[in-house]
Design a protein around this motif. Sequence first.
Motif: not given
Length: 298
Positions: A116-119, A133-141, A188-193
Motif C-alpha cells: 500500500t505504501e509503495i502504491d 512519467e520518467r519518475n513513475r517508470a523508474m520507481l516501478e522498475t 510504464f517504461i514504454e509510456l515514458y519512452r
Amino acid sequence: MTWKQAVKDYQHYLKIERGLANNTIVNYCLDIEKLVAYIENRELHLSPITITEDYIKEFVYTTAKEVNPRSQARMISGLKSFFSYLVFEDYRKTNPLDLIEAPKLGRQLPDTLSETEIDTLIQAIDLSKPQGERNRAMLETLYGCGLRVTELIELKLSDLFFDEGFIKVTGKGNKQRFVPISGQTVKFIELYRTTIRNHQIVQKGFEDTLFLNRRGKQLTRAMVFTIIKRLAEKMELNKSISPHTFRHSFATHLLQNGADLRAIQQMLGHESITTTEVYMHVDRSHLKEVMEQFHPRK
C-alpha cells in the motif's frame, strides 16, 4: 613505497583482479585516506611498509569515538583488506590489523515498505510534468525488478528484452544477469519512452541510456535519492527510505507470497544465498501459518 603509490596499486588490484565496481573501490579507499590524513596531521613519518599495529590501534580507537560501531567495523575491515594486499604482494611480512577486533554487530534488518505504501508513493508523483512519467517508470522498475540504484540509472535501451519478458542488468563487478519484468512495469517504461524520452534531445554518449535527465544525460544516484525523498515528504511518510528500500521491499514481498529463496537470490544478483537469507528475518508472520499447515502435530 609511498601511500599514494600503495593506494593506486591497491585500486588497480581491486578493479582488475577482484572485478569491483568503481563506487565500491572508492568506498574501500576512503578509510585508507583517513589513515593517511591522520598520520600527516601528526607529522608521523610512516609508510605503508613501516606503520605498526600500535599506530593503527591509535588511529582506530581515536576515530571510533567519532563513528558508530557499524562504521568502525567497516573501517577495520577495509584497512585489513588493504594491508592483506600488501602482504600478498610481499611488501609486508605481517598485517598490523590481524589482532585488532571489530565491534560485534547485531543483524540489521532492512527497511521495507508495504504494498500500500509503495502504491501511495507512486501515486503521489506529479504526472503533469514531463519528469513525472520518467519518475513513475523508474520507481516501478526499482520495485518491479529489485534493482540497485546504480543498476537502474545505467539501464540501457539495448538491455530491454520485453518480448522475452526480461531485462539485462549489469550489477556489481560488471556481472550481468537477466531479471524478469512484469507487464505493468513494461507498460510504464514504454509510456515514458513514447511520450517523453523519444522527444528529448539526447546528448552524445547517452543515446542508449534509458532514463535521462532534463539535459539529455544519465541521471545521477543522488538525483534518484532526491526524487524518492521528496515523494516521501509529500505523502508524509514517517520512514527513512531510499532507492534500496524498493529493492528490499521487492525481495520481502516475493518471500511473503511464497517465492523460492534461491530464485530471489538470482533476481537480486547476490553471490551468496546467505546475503539473501536476511529477508527470512524481516517478516515472521507467515511462520505460524507454515507450522500449522505442515507440522504433523498441528
